[in-house]
Structure formats: structure tokens, C-alpha cells
Design an enzyme around this catalytic site. Structure first.
Site, PDB file in Angstrom:
ATOM      1  N   ASN A   9       0.870  -1.182   0.000  1.00 20.46           N
ATOM      2  CA  ASN A   9       0.000   0.000   0.000  1.00 20.46           C
ATOM      3  C   ASN A   9       0.902   1.226   0.000  1.00 20.46           C
ATOM      4  O   ASN A   9       1.475   1.570   1.028  1.00 20.46           O
ATOM      5  CB  ASN A   9      -0.903  -0.033   1.247  1.00 20.46           C
ATOM      6  CG  ASN A   9      -1.752   1.215   1.369  1.00 20.46           C
ATOM      7  OD1 ASN A   9      -1.794   2.048   0.455  1.00 20.46           O
ATOM      8  ND2 ASN A   9      -2.444   1.351   2.491  1.00 20.46           N
ATOM      9  N   TRP A  10       1.006   1.847  -1.156  1.00 19.78           N
ATOM     10  CA  TRP A  10       1.935   2.990  -1.278  1.00 19.78           C
ATOM     11  C   TRP A  10       1.368   4.259  -0.644  1.00 19.78           C
ATOM     12  O   TRP A  10       2.062   5.254  -0.543  1.00 19.78           O
ATOM     13  CB  TRP A  10       2.261   3.244  -2.753  1.00 19.78           C
ATOM     14  CG  TRP A  10       3.078   2.156  -3.395  1.00 19.78           C
ATOM     15  CD1 TRP A  10       3.496   0.982  -2.806  1.00 19.78           C
ATOM     16  CD2 TRP A  10       3.568   2.125  -4.740  1.00 19.78           C
ATOM     17  NE1 TRP A  10       4.220   0.243  -3.715  1.00 19.78           N
ATOM     18  CE2 TRP A  10       4.283   0.916  -4.908  1.00 19.78           C
ATOM     19  CE3 TRP A  10       3.480   3.008  -5.832  1.00 19.78           C
ATOM     20  CZ2 TRP A  10       4.898   0.578  -6.112  1.00 19.78           C
ATOM     21  CZ3 TRP A  10       4.082   2.665  -7.024  1.00 19.78           C
ATOM     22  CH2 TRP A  10       4.789   1.460  -7.161  1.00 19.78           C
ATOM     23  N   LYS A  11       0.108   4.234  -0.302  1.00 21.59           N
ATOM     24  CA  LYS A  11      -0.556   5.419   0.268  1.00 21.59           C
ATOM     25  C   LYS A  11      -0.332   6.623  -0.645  1.00 21.59           C
ATOM     26  O   LYS A  11      -0.260   6.445  -1.863  1.00 21.59           O
ATOM     27  CB  LYS A  11      -0.072   5.651   1.713  1.00 21.59           C
ATOM     28  CG  LYS A  11      -0.233   4.368   2.552  1.00 21.59           C
ATOM     29  CD  LYS A  11      -0.027   4.552   4.017  1.00 21.59           C
ATOM     30  CE  LYS A  11      -0.218   3.208   4.723  1.00 21.59           C
ATOM     31  NZ  LYS A  11      -0.088   3.297   6.174  1.00 21.59           N
ATOM     32  N   HIS A  94      -9.506   1.265   4.908  1.00 22.83           N
ATOM     33  CA  HIS A  94      -8.238   1.416   5.634  1.00 22.83           C
ATOM     34  C   HIS A  94      -8.458   2.341   6.833  1.00 22.83           C
ATOM     35  O   HIS A  94      -9.258   3.270   6.764  1.00 22.83           O
ATOM     36  CB  HIS A  94      -7.178   1.993   4.691  1.00 22.83           C
ATOM     37  CG  HIS A  94      -5.809   1.930   5.263  1.00 22.83           C
ATOM     38  ND1 HIS A  94      -5.361   2.836   6.194  1.00 22.83           N
ATOM     39  CD2 HIS A  94      -4.796   1.048   5.062  1.00 22.83           C
ATOM     40  CE1 HIS A  94      -4.121   2.500   6.535  1.00 22.83           C
ATOM     41  NE2 HIS A  94      -3.755   1.434   5.868  1.00 22.83           N
ATOM     42  N   GLU A  96      -6.799   4.703   7.919  1.00 23.57           N
ATOM     43  CA  GLU A  96      -6.583   6.127   7.620  1.00 23.57           C
ATOM     44  C   GLU A  96      -7.833   6.731   6.999  1.00 23.57           C
ATOM     45  O   GLU A  96      -8.167   7.889   7.245  1.00 23.57           O
ATOM     46  CB  GLU A  96      -5.363   6.286   6.701  1.00 23.57           C
ATOM     47  CG  GLU A  96      -4.066   6.086   7.479  1.00 23.57           C
ATOM     48  CD  GLU A  96      -2.934   5.456   6.682  1.00 23.57           C
ATOM     49  OE1 GLU A  96      -2.960   5.492   5.440  1.00 23.57           O
ATOM     50  OE2 GLU A  96      -2.012   4.916   7.322  1.00 23.57           O
ATOM     51  N   GLU A 166      -5.320  -4.839  10.515  1.00 21.50           N
ATOM     52  CA  GLU A 166      -4.298  -3.817  10.720  1.00 21.50           C
ATOM     53  C   GLU A 166      -4.583  -3.067  12.020  1.00 21.50           C
ATOM     54  O   GLU A 166      -5.364  -2.102  12.021  1.00 21.50           O
ATOM     55  CB  GLU A 166      -4.299  -2.817   9.554  1.00 21.50           C
ATOM     56  CG  GLU A 166      -4.029  -3.431   8.209  1.00 21.50           C
ATOM     57  CD  GLU A 166      -3.460  -2.414   7.228  1.00 21.50           C
ATOM     58  OE1 GLU A 166      -2.370  -2.673   6.699  1.00 21.50           O
ATOM     59  OE2 GLU A 166      -4.078  -1.367   7.017  1.00 21.50           O
ATOM     60  N   GLY A 172       2.527   2.339  10.849  1.00 27.95           N
ATOM     61  CA  GLY A 172       3.489   3.432  10.728  1.00 27.95           C
ATOM     62  C   GLY A 172       4.190   3.790  12.027  1.00 27.95           C
ATOM     63  O   GLY A 172       4.808   4.851  12.131  1.00 27.95           O
ATOM     64  N   SER A 212       3.500  -2.098  10.356  1.00 34.49           N
ATOM     65  CA  SER A 212       4.947  -2.172  10.581  1.00 34.49           C
ATOM     66  C   SER A 212       5.540  -3.539  10.220  1.00 34.49           C
ATOM     67  O   SER A 212       6.431  -4.032  10.918  1.00 34.49           O
ATOM     68  CB  SER A 212       5.296  -1.780  12.021  1.00 34.49           C
ATOM     69  OG  SER A 212       4.861  -0.456  12.285  1.00 34.49           O
ATOM     70  N   GLY A 233       2.868  -1.096   4.315  1.00 37.21           N
ATOM     71  CA  GLY A 233       2.918   0.331   4.003  1.00 37.21           C
ATOM     72  C   GLY A 233       4.339   0.771   3.744  1.00 37.21           C
ATOM     73  O   GLY A 233       4.903   0.521   2.676  1.00 37.21           O
TER      74      GLY A 233
END
Ligand code: 13P
Length: 250
Positions: A9-11, A94, A96, A166, A172, A212, A233
Site C-alpha cells: 500500500n503505497w498510500k 483502511h 486512515e 491492521e 506506521g 509495521s 505500508g
């Protein structure tokens, strides 16, 4: 047997140049066998990434969608547009998106249904916050997110759905869940699938761990019975780190 899957997931990261370099390196190191690999770049980088991985075993996914098919929804992208661009997967719900953009279990449910109806494989994300874990509410929160997110979706179309656990406190932060902690929740998700649908569906659905994941901790996580790969990520932005994670899933 469930096949392992590693999704990156490159965000909201990378420009075209770095994205193409990274994709080429991943393609080079991925070899002819091993886990399934899905790269999820920002929308605008999907075409150049697809161009590079065409005819390879690497698949591409989007990071979000909107559930309506078309119309006056400024700034949104539909499931059929994502499919039409050449993607196979889409990340939904997600943390976020839940925390920053106000997504709820209801929007997750609509998006998951829209993805499945269009023929995209949804990677549905669930996970508790630190506060929820400390209050001993992990199990309740995960069950609410899964049952809400999949509500009224008939088992026949659930097909290849993928679930990603997650924990929000692990995303992160460098604070990975221990393999035992992650396994406990994965097992809970699988038994929920068994009780709600069937033993065979529960045995087929892949449940990824995210939060992570790194080259150093991947093998131990992937060694757990109910962990079928990772949603990565930060470490997916580094060709070498991502290659290590892929190698750990072989
Ligand atoms: P990190 O691997 O950077 O913790 O992010 C995990 C994640 O959010 C993947 O969707």
C-alpha cells in the site's frame, strides 16, 4: 491451501519516476514463483505501474473507490473505472480512511459490495485503536467492523474477498503486533467467517496482517497458522525491504 499474498500500500507517496523505478525493481526480484503480489499505488500512478507489470504475475490494486457506478460525484472513482484501468484489487476501509475521512462500517459495506459486483477483489481492512485494545474491546471492535462491512453481501459473491487485520497502533509506528497477538485476532476473524458463512469459506479467505511489517519480522508473522501474508505500508516503498518481505512469504 491458501496462497500467501503480499500487498504493498503505497498510500499518498511517490512520483512517476520513483514509482516506475520501484516497480521495475520489484518485478526483477519477484521471480517466477512465490506469493501473490499486489501493488496499490495512488490512482494516477496505476497506468505506468501496470505498463511495467503487464504479462507478469504482479497484480495492481487501487486504495479506495466510491460505490456509485457513475454520475455527479466530483473527485471520486468507481469500481468499474478501477477495473477498466486494469486493476484486480482495491483496498477498502483502511484505518486512515476511517480516521481521517470519516469512513464507517456502512460506507465500507457499500464499497465492498460495489467492488464485488464489478468483479474487483476487495481487501477489507479492520483493526482496533490502542485505546480500544487497552480497554479490552479488540474482539468486539473487530467483529463489529467485519459484520458491518460484509452485512447483506451474499456468500455466493463473497468469492475471493481478502481481509486485512491492521491494528491502528501498529500502523506506521514501528510497533509491530507480536505474531501471537496477530494470530489471536486472525483466528477470531476466521472463526467468525466459519460461524457466519461456512467452514469452506473460512478456510479459503486470506487474512493479511498489516502494521509495521518489515523484512526482519515478516517470516515470524507469516509462520502463524491464520496469517496469509501482509499488507505493507512503509516497507513497500523500498525495493530491497519489500523483496525481503516477499522472500519471507515463500
Ligand atoms: P506500515 O507498514 O507503514 O505500518 O503501514 C501499514 C498499512 O497501513 C498498510 O495498509
Amino acid at each position: 491451501m491458501r496462497k500467501m499474498l503480499i500487498a504493498g500500500n503505497w498510500k499518498m507517496n511517490l512520483d512517476r519516476e520513483h514509482a516506475t523505478q520501484l516497480t521495475s525493481s520489484i518485478l526483477e526480484s519477484s521471480g517466477d514463483s512465490g506469493p501473490d503480489i499486489v501493488l496499490c499505488p495512488p490512482y494516477l500512478l496505476i497506468p505506468p505501474v501496470l505498463e511495467i507489470v503487464r504479462d507478469s504475475r504482479i497484480q495492481v490494486g487501487a486504495q479506495n473507490l466510491f460505490w456509485e457506478k457513475k454520475g455527479a460525484y466530483t473527485g471520486e472513482i468507481s469500481a468499474s473505472m478501477i477495473l477498466n484501468a486494469g486493476c484486480t484489487h482495491v483496498i477498502i476501509g483502511h484505518s486512515e480512511r476511517r480516521q481521517i475521512f470519516g469512513e464507517t462500517d456502512i460506507s465500507v459495506q457499500r464499497k465492498t459490495a460495489a467492488a464485488l459486483e464489478a468483479g474487483l477483489i476487495p481487501i477489507v481492512c479492520v483493526g482496533e485503536t490502542l485505546e480500544e485494545r487497552e480497554e479490552g474491546r479488540t474482539e468486539i471492535v473487530i467483529e463489529r467492523q467485519i459484520s458491518g462491512g460484509l452485512e447483506r453481501i451474499p456468500q455466493e459473491i463473497l468469492g475471493d474477498i481478502i481481509i486485512a487485520y491492521e491494528p491502528v497502533w501498529a500502523i506506521g509506528t514501528g510497533q509491530t503486533a507480536t505474531p501471537e497477538t496477530a494470530q489471536e485476532v486472525h483466528k477470531q476473524i476466521r472463526s467468525w467467517l466459519k460461524d457466519t458463512y461456512s467452514k469452506s469459506l473460512a478456510e479459503d479467505v486470506r487474512i493479511l496482517y498489516g502494521g509495521s511489517v518489515k523484512g526482519e519480522n515478516a517470516a515470524e508473522l507469516f509462520g502463524q497458522d491464520d496469517i496469509d501474508g501482509g499488507l505493507v505500508g512503509g516497507a513497500s516503498l523500498d525495493a530491497e525491504g519489500f523483496a525481503q518481505i516477499i522472500a519471507a512469504a515463500r
